[in-house]
Structures are given as structure tokens and as C-alpha cells.
Write a protein that holds these residues in place. Sequence first.
Motif, PDB file in Angstrom:
ATOM      1  N   CYS A  40       0.815  -1.217   0.000  1.00 31.61           N
ATOM      2  CA  CYS A  40       0.000   0.000   0.000  1.00 31.61           C
ATOM      3  C   CYS A  40       0.853   1.273   0.000  1.00 31.61           C
ATOM      4  O   CYS A  40       1.892   1.342   0.649  1.00 31.61           O
ATOM      5  CB  CYS A  40      -0.921   0.037   1.223  1.00 31.61           C
ATOM      6  SG  CYS A  40      -2.368  -1.017   1.064  1.00 31.61           S
ATOM      7  N   HIS A  41       0.353   2.277  -0.716  1.00 28.85           N
ATOM      8  CA  HIS A  41       0.974   3.597  -0.728  1.00 28.85           C
ATOM      9  C   HIS A  41       0.453   4.456   0.418  1.00 28.85           C
ATOM     10  O   HIS A  41       1.114   5.387   0.852  1.00 28.85           O
ATOM     11  CB  HIS A  41       0.686   4.293  -2.063  1.00 28.85           C
ATOM     12  CG  HIS A  41       1.269   3.569  -3.233  1.00 28.85           C
ATOM     13  ND1 HIS A  41       0.599   2.573  -3.907  1.00 28.85           N
ATOM     14  CD2 HIS A  41       2.477   3.680  -3.830  1.00 28.85           C
ATOM     15  CE1 HIS A  41       1.366   2.114  -4.884  1.00 28.85           C
ATOM     16  NE2 HIS A  41       2.505   2.770  -4.856  1.00 28.85           N
ATOM     17  N   TYR A  42      -0.748   4.153   0.878  1.00 28.37           N
ATOM     18  CA  TYR A  42      -1.384   4.908   1.963  1.00 28.37           C
ATOM     19  C   TYR A  42      -1.512   4.023   3.192  1.00 28.37           C
ATOM     20  O   TYR A  42      -1.453   2.801   3.113  1.00 28.37           O
ATOM     21  CB  TYR A  42      -2.786   5.388   1.537  1.00 28.37           C
ATOM     22  CG  TYR A  42      -2.761   6.446   0.473  1.00 28.37           C
ATOM     23  CD1 TYR A  42      -2.774   7.795   0.798  1.00 28.37           C
ATOM     24  CD2 TYR A  42      -2.730   6.099  -0.876  1.00 28.37           C
ATOM     25  CE1 TYR A  42      -2.753   8.776  -0.180  1.00 28.37           C
ATOM     26  CE2 TYR A  42      -2.701   7.067  -1.866  1.00 28.37           C
ATOM     27  CZ  TYR A  42      -2.714   8.401  -1.516  1.00 28.37           C
ATOM     28  OH  TYR A  42      -2.695   9.359  -2.487  1.00 28.37           O
ATOM     29  N   GLU A  43      -1.709   4.645   4.338  1.00 27.29           N
ATOM     30  CA  GLU A  43      -1.950   3.925   5.588  1.00 27.29           C
ATOM     31  C   GLU A  43      -3.403   3.471   5.645  1.00 27.29           C
ATOM     32  O   GLU A  43      -4.286   4.134   5.101  1.00 27.29           O
ATOM     33  CB  GLU A  43      -1.660   4.838   6.792  1.00 27.29           C
ATOM     34  CG  GLU A  43      -0.231   5.323   6.891  1.00 27.29           C
ATOM     35  CD  GLU A  43       0.731   4.210   7.247  1.00 27.29           C
ATOM     36  OE1 GLU A  43       0.354   3.307   8.026  1.00 27.29           O
ATOM     37  OE2 GLU A  43       1.863   4.231   6.734  1.00 27.29           O
ATOM     38  N   PHE A  44      -3.653   2.359   6.316  1.00 29.84           N
ATOM     39  CA  PHE A  44      -5.033   1.934   6.532  1.00 29.84           C
ATOM     40  C   PHE A  44      -5.762   3.006   7.333  1.00 29.84           C
ATOM     41  O   PHE A  44      -5.257   3.501   8.333  1.00 29.84           O
ATOM     42  CB  PHE A  44      -5.105   0.592   7.254  1.00 29.84           C
ATOM     43  CG  PHE A  44      -4.738  -0.584   6.377  1.00 29.84           C
ATOM     44  CD1 PHE A  44      -5.060  -0.605   5.034  1.00 29.84           C
ATOM     45  CD2 PHE A  44      -4.084  -1.673   6.901  1.00 29.84           C
ATOM     46  CE1 PHE A  44      -4.738  -1.680   4.224  1.00 29.84           C
ATOM     47  CE2 PHE A  44      -3.763  -2.761   6.109  1.00 29.84           C
ATOM     48  CZ  PHE A  44      -4.082  -2.773   4.767  1.00 29.84           C
ATOM     49  N   GLY A  45      -6.929   3.384   6.851  1.00 30.69           N
ATOM     50  CA  GLY A  45      -7.702   4.444   7.483  1.00 30.69           C
ATOM     51  C   GLY A  45      -7.416   5.818   6.895  1.00 30.69           C
ATOM     52  O   GLY A  45      -8.101   6.773   7.211  1.00 30.69           O
ATOM     53  N   GLY A  46      -6.403   5.914   6.045  1.00 29.25           N
ATOM     54  CA  GLY A  46      -6.046   7.203   5.452  1.00 29.25           C
ATOM     55  C   GLY A  46      -5.829   7.107   3.957  1.00 29.25           C
ATOM     56  O   GLY A  46      -4.897   7.686   3.424  1.00 29.25           O
ATOM     57  N   MET A  51     -10.749  -4.676   2.944  1.00 31.95           N
ATOM     58  CA  MET A  51     -12.096  -5.025   2.509  1.00 31.95           C
ATOM     59  C   MET A  51     -12.526  -6.343   3.153  1.00 31.95           C
ATOM     60  O   MET A  51     -13.681  -6.535   3.487  1.00 31.95           O
ATOM     61  CB  MET A  51     -12.145  -5.097   0.993  1.00 31.95           C
ATOM     62  CG  MET A  51     -11.790  -3.740   0.356  1.00 31.95           C
ATOM     63  SD  MET A  51     -11.364  -3.811  -1.377  1.00 31.95           S
ATOM     64  CE  MET A  51     -12.953  -4.022  -2.115  1.00 31.95           C
ATOM     65  N   ASN A  52     -11.576  -7.267   3.296  1.00 30.29           N
ATOM     66  CA  ASN A  52     -11.710  -8.508   4.063  1.00 30.29           C
ATOM     67  C   ASN A  52     -10.295  -9.007   4.316  1.00 30.29           C
ATOM     68  O   ASN A  52      -9.339  -8.324   3.963  1.00 30.29           O
ATOM     69  CB  ASN A  52     -12.609  -9.538   3.351  1.00 30.29           C
ATOM     70  CG  ASN A  52     -12.089  -9.932   1.985  1.00 30.29           C
ATOM     71  OD1 ASN A  52     -10.952 -10.364   1.854  1.00 30.29           O
ATOM     72  ND2 ASN A  52     -12.907  -9.760   0.952  1.00 30.29           N
ATOM     73  N   GLN A  53     -10.128 -10.168   4.905  1.00 28.64           N
ATOM     74  CA  GLN A  53      -8.784 -10.599   5.294  1.00 28.64           C
ATOM     75  C   GLN A  53      -7.879 -10.907   4.097  1.00 28.64           C
ATOM     76  O   GLN A  53      -6.667 -11.018   4.253  1.00 28.64           O
ATOM     77  CB  GLN A  53      -8.845 -11.803   6.224  1.00 28.64           C
ATOM     78  CG  GLN A  53      -9.309 -13.092   5.563  1.00 28.64           C
ATOM     79  CD  GLN A  53      -9.421 -14.226   6.537  1.00 28.64           C
ATOM     80  OE1 GLN A  53      -9.477 -14.014   7.749  1.00 28.64           O
ATOM     81  NE2 GLN A  53      -9.453 -15.438   6.034  1.00 28.64           N
ATOM     82  N   ASP A  54      -8.459 -11.043   2.895  1.00 24.17           N
ATOM     83  CA  ASP A  54      -7.685 -11.357   1.699  1.00 24.17           C
ATOM     84  C   ASP A  54      -7.689 -10.262   0.647  1.00 24.17           C
ATOM     85  O   ASP A  54      -7.240 -10.472  -0.473  1.00 24.17           O
ATOM     86  CB  ASP A  54      -8.214 -12.649   1.055  1.00 24.17           C
ATOM     87  CG  ASP A  54      -8.004 -13.866   1.938  1.00 24.17           C
ATOM     88  OD1 ASP A  54      -6.967 -13.923   2.618  1.00 24.17           O
ATOM     89  OD2 ASP A  54      -8.872 -14.744   1.947  1.00 24.17           O
ATOM     90  N   GLU A  55      -8.215  -9.084   0.988  1.00 27.60           N
ATOM     91  CA  GLU A  55      -8.335  -8.037  -0.020  1.00 27.60           C
ATOM     92  C   GLU A  55      -8.320  -6.659   0.626  1.00 27.60           C
ATOM     93  O   GLU A  55      -8.912  -6.459   1.681  1.00 27.60           O
ATOM     94  CB  GLU A  55      -9.643  -8.232  -0.794  1.00 27.60           C
ATOM     95  CG  GLU A  55      -9.843  -7.313  -1.957  1.00 27.60           C
ATOM     96  CD  GLU A  55     -11.098  -7.663  -2.737  1.00 27.60           C
ATOM     97  OE1 GLU A  55     -11.074  -7.466  -3.957  1.00 27.60           O
ATOM     98  OE2 GLU A  55     -12.096  -8.131  -2.139  1.00 27.60           O
ATOM     99  N   CYS A  56      -7.631  -5.721  -0.030  1.00 26.91           N
ATOM    100  CA  CYS A  56      -7.653  -4.345   0.453  1.00 26.91           C
ATOM    101  C   CYS A  56      -7.678  -3.396  -0.731  1.00 26.91           C
ATOM    102  O   CYS A  56      -7.348  -3.763  -1.859  1.00 26.91           O
ATOM    103  CB  CYS A  56      -6.465  -4.049   1.368  1.00 26.91           C
ATOM    104  SG  CYS A  56      -4.887  -3.831   0.537  1.00 26.91           S
TER     105      CYS A  56
END
Length: 86
Positions: A40-46, A51-56
Motif C-alpha cells: 500500500c501507498h497509503y496507511e489503513f484508514g487514510g 475489505m476482508n482478510q484477503d483483499e484491500c
Amino acid sequence: MITYLVELKLNIGGHEKYVQRLIMENTRISAGVQAMKDECHYEFGGGAEMMNQDECSDDFGDMIYQVYKITEVEPSHLAILKTYLK
């Protein structure tokens, strides 16, 4: 901790590609999550969200990362994999 070879499927602007990461974690699930976090380029929540344990999603939904495959790495194979996966 166990070393896993995690393969992610990336969907970026309608284009797909696959990347591999060596991840040290206690479980397969946590290895998959960590591999996605590392991508990821961004932080989770920002700008990135699980989306689930196998996807974001990343970049406010413009990029989707999915865990495609997770393989436990034998300790005797680790040095070889580190040579080729940087």
C-alpha cells in the motif's frame, strides 16, 4: 515466526499484475495482511482500507490488492529465495 512466500494480485486502473513478497509472520492470514500493507501507498484508514482478510483497497479505491497464494517456505530454501526476491 514462519516465513511465507505471499503472491498478491494487483488491480491498478483495470490492469492486473502479480507480485511476490517474503513475509515473516505467525500465521498465513497475518502474512497476507502484512504483504498487502507493505504494498500500500497509503496507511489503513487514510486512503487504504481492508475489505476482508484477503483483499484491500489503496489510493482511495483506485488500486485493489488480493492475496492470490501463500506458501510456507522451508527454512533450507529461504537463502535461495532471498537471492532472487529482492
